[in-house]
Design a protein around this motif. Structure first.
Motif, PDB file in Angstrom:
ATOM      1  N   UNK A  51      33.384  47.026  37.195  1.00  0.00           N
ATOM      2  CA  UNK A  51      33.768  46.050  38.231  1.00  0.00           C
ATOM      3  C   UNK A  51      35.129  46.425  38.813  1.00  0.00           C
ATOM      4  N   UNK A  52      36.044  46.768  37.930  1.00  0.00           N
ATOM      5  CA  UNK A  52      37.403  47.146  38.381  1.00  0.00           C
ATOM      6  C   UNK A  52      37.338  48.334  39.339  1.00  0.00           C
ATOM      7  N   UNK A  53      36.480  49.309  38.999  1.00  0.00           N
ATOM      8  CA  UNK A  53      36.442  50.558  39.767  1.00  0.00           C
ATOM      9  C   UNK A  53      35.429  50.537  40.907  1.00  0.00           C
ATOM     10  N   UNK A  54      34.781  49.384  41.110  1.00  0.00           N
ATOM     11  CA  UNK A  54      33.826  49.260  42.216  1.00  0.00           C
ATOM     12  C   UNK A  54      32.518  49.997  41.973  1.00  0.00           C
ATOM     13  N   UNK A  55      32.231  50.347  40.706  1.00  0.00           N
ATOM     14  CA  UNK A  55      30.957  51.023  40.415  1.00  0.00           C
ATOM     15  C   UNK A  55      29.858  49.982  40.237  1.00  0.00           C
ATOM     16  N   UNK A  56      28.713  50.237  40.818  1.00  0.00           N
ATOM     17  CA  UNK A  56      27.632  49.258  40.759  1.00  0.00           C
ATOM     18  C   UNK A  56      26.706  49.491  39.571  1.00  0.00           C
ATOM     19  N   UNK A  57      26.815  50.669  38.978  1.00  0.00           N
ATOM     20  CA  UNK A  57      26.019  50.944  37.776  1.00  0.00           C
ATOM     21  C   UNK A  57      26.880  51.733  36.805  1.00  0.00           C
TER      22      UNK A  57
END
Ligand SMILES: NC(=O)C1=CN([C@@H]2O[C@H](COP(=O)(O)OP(=O)(O)OC[C@H]3O[C@@H](n4cnc5c(N)ncnc54)[C@H](OP(=O)(O)O)[C@@H]3O)[C@@H](O)[C@H]2O)C=CC1
Ligand SMILES: O=C1OC[C@@H](O)[C@H](O)[C@H]1O
Length: 391
Positions: free
Chosen positions: A338-344
């Motif tokens: 979530x912090x790094x904007x990764x969706x998976x």
């Protein structure tokens, strides 16, 4: 040092694993050497009643500011919640996770991810189209022990891995052909997607996939074929399921075993041998302890002349809360994504969850196991009894 990134969790359901996971969320991350992320439990929902949610909050010793909801709908609408942890039986995962995604929430969903591969596909498509984080909560993948195993494999410590044998079975055989779970119990109840495969076999498959699929270079990823043998219980759920997975290009075989009749660890004292053996041309990694929560590795290589290197992986405890189960590592992974904007998650990408679900679909098909339409449909219905709790 910058302050840790905080994730605000909403807990959907109040059963056994919801309690275990939430207690892990509430441990101090420093007790496991984590300083970059932290977790807050901001709301809990129960489809049974608001009182049950309130009791749960007390039981896990969450802050008194934690909100209690008497419906899943209210939880997913809460603007203070960043991510929903879905902790209902497998039967409910598709509808509950869709409810959350549809409301614009990120989701961590318990295993097995869904009842069918088509449901998983729909969830992934929805997460992708709504730009939301979505992850299957196979907690074992995030253990330092699992990370070490993957490192050993990719560094070539045991050479090419040709075979993995993994078993997760619980010996609940009972007289007169019975299994020692009430027919209504989610372990054997077909209405709740019961059965050995979806509940326990997923862990045996996790080890096959970590060692024979995940560790394959991206350009060489090869989905396996599967041959399965399945015994059904009188409820219609599978009671003993054995799978041979073949990765033809890699010349590797995965043997994934699960049963409600016999036990992979008959005395829980590690005397039965390793429940997982990862076998390469130059040696073997043995994973000791139950496949969902192993605690030791034994590495035997040709170089070490058959002598095992033994590495222990104790689960850290937060002494102040006298608690630590090991589910916090998957929560930390979700927080970092979530912090790094990764969706998976890179540790368990959507494509891999999808292939695993396809293997389970095919296994159930070969065994003639089918589940009711209510829980196997891939049509989202916010008013499904699985979402409203009107049982
Ligand atoms: N990662 C792990 O180690 C583990 C994972 N699991 C997974 O977690 C999930 C839940 O398992 P577990 O916590 O053992 O199950 P429980 O039966 O203890 O809890 C399930 C909860 O789901 C809610 N629920 C909603 N509808 C139903 C229904 N019709 N029947 C039963 N429960 C319902 C209830 O909460 P409410 O009334 O509050 O809505 C209930 O308390 C499963 O998918 C399982 O595979 C389970 C154990 C270990
Ligand atoms: O995920 C699980 O791990 C532990 C088992 O006892 C439980 O049945 C299963 O759901």
């Amino acid at each position: 040092m910058s302050s840790p990134y905080t994730v605000r969790w909403g807990i959907l359901a109040t059963g056994w694993i919801a309690e275990t996971f939430t207690k892990d969320l509430l441990t101090n991350p420093a007790s496991r050497g984590v300083h970059d992320v932290r977790h807050e439990v901001v709301a809990v929902s129960s489809s049974s009643s608001k009182d049950r949610a309130a009791e749960f909050i007390k039981k896990v010793d969450a802050p008194s500011s934690t909100k209690a909801y008497g419906s899943y709908h209210e939880l997913v609408a809460d603007p203070d919640v960043d991510i929903i942890y879905v902790a209902t039986p497998h039967s409910h995962h598709f509808q509950n996770a869709m409810l959350a995604l549809d409301a614009g929430k990120n989701v961590l969903c318990e295993k097995s991810l869904t009842v069918t591969a088509a449901q998983t596909r729909k969830l992934i498509e929805t997460a992708r189209s709504k730009n939301l984080f979505f992850m299957e909560a196979v907690w074992t993948r995030y253990f330092p022990l699992s990370i070490k195993v993957r490192e050993l494999i990719t560094s070539g410590a045991i050479g090419n891995v040709y075979r993995t044998i993994a078993d997760l079975s619980v010996g609940r055989d009972a007289p007169e052909g019975k299994i020692d779970f009430a027919d209504s119990n989610r372990m054997v109840n077909a209405d709740l997607a019961g059965g050995a495969l979806l509940d326990l076999g997923i862990y045996a498959l996790t080890w096959v996939f970590q060692s024979l699929y995940h560790t394959q270079p991206e350009t060489e990823k090869e989905a396996p074929t599967v041959i399965a043998a399945v015994n059904k219980y009188h409820t219609g759920a599978d009671e003993t399921t054995s799978m041979i997975l073949q990765f033809p290009k890699h010349k590797s075989h995965g043997i994934a075993l699960t049963s409600l009749r016999v036990a992979s660890e008959p005395d829980s004292k590690d005397t039965a041998g390793a429940s997982i053996r990862i076998q390469g041309g130059l040696g073997e990694i043995q994973v000791v302890g139950p496949a969902y929560r192993p605690h030791q590795l034994r590495i035997i290589t040709k170089e070490s002349d058959g002598k095992a290197e033994v590495i222990d992986f104790p689960i850290p405890k937060d002494e102040a809360r006298n608690w630590g189960h090991g589910m916090f590592w998957e929560a930390d992974e979700a927080a970092r994504c979530l912090r790094d904007g990764q969706k998976e998650s890179k540790t368990l990408p959507w494509s891999e969850s999808m292939v695993i679900m396809e293997v389970m679909d095919e296994t159930l098909r070969q065994g003639g196991v089918t589940y009711p339409e209510l829980i196997s449909t891939d049509v989202f219905d916010p008013q499904s009894p699985l979402n409203t709790g009107k049982r």
